[in-house]
Design an enzyme around this catalytic site. Structure first.
Site, PDB file in Angstrom:
ATOM      1  N   ASN A 223      -8.164  -6.378  19.614  1.00  0.00           N
ATOM      2  CA  ASN A 223      -8.277  -7.727  19.458  1.00  0.00           C
ATOM      3  C   ASN A 223      -9.046  -8.264  19.054  1.00  0.00           C
ATOM      4  O   ASN A 223     -10.554  -7.900  19.865  1.00  0.00           O
ATOM      5  CB  ASN A 223      -7.249  -7.716  19.936  1.00  0.00           C
ATOM      6  CG  ASN A 223      -7.204  -8.518  20.918  1.00  0.00           C
ATOM      7  OD1 ASN A 223      -8.282  -8.927  21.212  1.00  0.00           O
ATOM      8  ND2 ASN A 223      -6.001  -7.315  22.483  1.00  0.00           N
ATOM      9  N   ALA A 289      -6.199 -11.166  30.515  1.00  0.00           N
ATOM     10  CA  ALA A 289      -6.496 -10.094  29.662  1.00  0.00           C
ATOM     11  C   ALA A 289      -5.728 -10.160  28.266  1.00  0.00           C
ATOM     12  O   ALA A 289      -4.633 -10.574  28.250  1.00  0.00           O
ATOM     13  CB  ALA A 289      -6.495  -8.907  29.890  1.00  0.00           C
ATOM     14  N   ASP A 293      -0.632  -4.752  22.883  1.00  0.00           N
ATOM     15  CA  ASP A 293       0.855  -4.622  23.525  1.00  0.00           C
ATOM     16  C   ASP A 293       1.324  -2.414  23.504  1.00  0.00           C
ATOM     17  O   ASP A 293       1.747  -2.349  23.559  1.00  0.00           O
ATOM     18  CB  ASP A 293       1.828  -4.842  22.855  1.00  0.00           C
ATOM     19  CG  ASP A 293       1.744  -6.262  22.632  1.00  0.00           C
ATOM     20  OD1 ASP A 293       1.972  -6.580  24.141  1.00  0.00           O
ATOM     21  OD2 ASP A 293       1.642  -6.732  21.983  1.00  0.00           O
ATOM     22  N   PHE A 337      -0.604 -15.822  30.825  1.00  0.00           N
ATOM     23  CA  PHE A 337      -1.230 -16.787  30.157  1.00  0.00           C
ATOM     24  C   PHE A 337      -0.461 -16.660  29.579  1.00  0.00           C
ATOM     25  O   PHE A 337      -0.273 -15.175  28.760  1.00  0.00           O
ATOM     26  CB  PHE A 337      -2.468 -16.158  30.222  1.00  0.00           C
ATOM     27  CG  PHE A 337      -3.564 -16.762  30.641  1.00  0.00           C
ATOM     28  CD1 PHE A 337      -4.193 -16.658  32.273  1.00  0.00           C
ATOM     29  CD2 PHE A 337      -4.362 -18.649  30.151  1.00  0.00           C
ATOM     30  CE1 PHE A 337      -4.562 -17.494  33.278  1.00  0.00           C
ATOM     31  CE2 PHE A 337      -4.933 -19.106  31.099  1.00  0.00           C
ATOM     32  CZ  PHE A 337      -5.359 -18.521  32.661  1.00  0.00           C
ATOM     33  N   LYS A 355       8.506 -12.036  33.560  1.00  0.00           N
ATOM     34  CA  LYS A 355       7.301 -11.495  34.392  1.00  0.00           C
ATOM     35  C   LYS A 355       7.419 -11.760  35.605  1.00  0.00           C
ATOM     36  O   LYS A 355       6.782 -11.052  36.283  1.00  0.00           O
ATOM     37  CB  LYS A 355       5.992 -11.516  33.325  1.00  0.00           C
ATOM     38  CG  LYS A 355       6.196 -11.342  31.759  1.00  0.00           C
ATOM     39  CD  LYS A 355       4.817 -11.203  31.002  1.00  0.00           C
ATOM     40  CE  LYS A 355       4.606 -10.989  29.966  1.00  0.00           C
ATOM     41  NZ  LYS A 355       3.652  -9.560  29.454  1.00  0.00           N
TER      42      LYS A 355
END
Ligand code: C5P
Length: 416
Positions: A223, A289, A293, A337, A355
């Site tokens: 990405n 980071a 996925d 993030f 998470k």
């Protein structure tokens, strides 16, 4: 507190040039100090002016050169006491035999010797002289006195001398001296950060950049993450006194000063390194980071050949690194993030819970002016419920400024 040039640019170097052939090197020294961003003012003894003109130093330093102790004009501007107070470091280069003798005896009969007594700043001397004069008992005695008095001596080097002799007495190259001065200020600042910084002594691990998932030996899925935000946070954590490990995907960024960097490519490598860093000890884990996925289910051993009109590549889900670390028995303070294009608050709050994070910093990537490749960012920070802390809006600013505000947010939550 930061470790970029802004720290140095606020520091004032008072460079004293005394009589000796090495005075020509001091002109270059001014340049090198200015290159590092220091403010430089130059003082010259009468002896120095026999070798080089004050005008040279005036032009190079961008400041008037000081030569007289009791000159009405000079005293009306920056007088000798003000000059002594202005200095963050008095650097005497080259330091002649005579200047060393005056300093050690405590004489105050000219501008430099007076400044030496009047300043509270550290004093560095770079002696340069004929090898016989350097070896003379009186010079060595004076030098020892100065060392006892706390003066730092930049030792002369050995080699051929302007007078034709070979031996100890050459002033080191200006580059070396300027580098030592820069290092001194960085180390001094580091010592303060380690004692008083917001993250003093904390072990921080940061993931940054994209991951690269191989398709075959020559191709991959990745990405556009540049790693800038993570690298800025690493620099800000170090400046706040932390011991920083940066686990970086493939990015073209220089490692920030003082930061230990581990390069990885895939998400699985990033996870392995993250788990290992946890073993080594980690108080704060910051996941910036942009982890892919999915990864390719079976990486082809050889380059895939062009054949039909379509090619199907099966993908499998990658591990969630931040969630895995947060699920460990001895978990650090976890910062995640989230990059969202809508429902920013709702999605971020959900990720915080799912998470098991302590804090999440979220940005709206639908805005063209911030995020990914931009040097600027704006964020909203949410804290886990039990901290009972209000969300924080970090207004649009450089990634360095945002990084510093994130360090403050981490600190504030941890002292709660
Ligand atoms: O789920 P999402 O990718 O939006 O979550 C973003 C956050 O989770 C970031 O902090 C990112 O670094 C982290 N993450 C991770 N491992 C993944 C995916 C995301 O650590 N596989």
């Amino acid at each position: 507190m930061s470790f970029d040039l802004s720290v140095i640019s606020s520091k004032n170097i008072l460079l004293a040039v005394t009589g000796g052939i090495a005075a020509y090197k001091s002109a270059i020294l001014v340049r090198r100090l200015k290159d590092y961003g220091f403010n430089v003012r130059v003082v010259m003894t009468h002896g120095a002016q026999a070798f080089i003109q004050p005008l040279t130093f005036q032009a190079l330093s961008g400041n008037p050169v000081h030569t007289e102790l009791l000159d009405t004009e000079a005293e009306a501007g920056m007088g000798h006491i003000e000059l002594a107070r202005w200095a963050d470091l008095l650097l005497v280069a080259p330091a002649s035999c005579d200047s060393l003798a005056k300093f050690s005896a405590g004489l105050a009969d000219d501008l430099l010797s007076t400044l030496y007594l009047a300043t509270k700043a550290p004093v560095w001397v770079a002696p340069a002289m004929n090898q016989q004069m350097w070896a003379a008992k009186a010079t060595q005695r004076n030098l020892n006195t100065l060392i006892d008095d706390g003066v730092h001596v930049i030792m002369p080097e050995s080699g051929s001398q302007a007078c034709g002799d070979v031996g100890l007495g050459r002033m080191p190259e200006p580059e070396d001296i300027a580098r030592q001065v820069k290092l001194y200020f960085h180390q001094a600042e580091r010592a303060i950060a380690e004692k008083f910084g917001l993250l003093a002594g904390q072990r921080v691990v940061i993931t940054a950049g994209p991951t690269r998932e191989a398709i075959d030996p020559v191709r991959y899925i990745s990405n556009h993450s540049t790693g800038k935000m993570g690298f800025s946070i690493a620099a800000a954590c170090y400046a706040a006194g932390a011991k920083v490990t940066l686990i970086a995907g493939p990015v073209s960024l220089d490692t920030p000063n003082g930061v230990a960097r581990i390069n990885v490519a895939s998400a699985q490598q990033m996870l392995e390194e993250s788990l290992q860093s946890l073993e080594r000890g980690c108080d704060v884990f910051i996941a910036t980071a942009a982890v892919a996925d999915y990864r390719v289910a079976e990486v082809a051993e050889h380059k895939i050949k062009k054949s039909g009109d379509e090619l199907a590549v099966a993908l499998v889900k990658n591990p969630d690194i931040v969630a895995t670390i947060a699920g460990q028995a001895k978990r650090p303070f976890m910062v995640g993030f989230a990059a969202e294009t809508r429902n920013v608050e709702a999605y971020a709050s959900e990720k915080l819970v799912v998470k098991k994070l302590d804090m999440i910093a979220c940005n709206d990537v639908s805005r063209a002016d911030i995020g990914f490749a931009s040097d600027q960012n704006a964020m909203t920070v949410f804290f886990a419920e039990h901290y009972q802390m209000e969300k924080r809006e970090l207004e649009k600013a450089s990634k360095q400024e945002i990084a510093q505000q994130l360090v403050e947010a981490i600190h504030d939550a941890r002292v709660k």
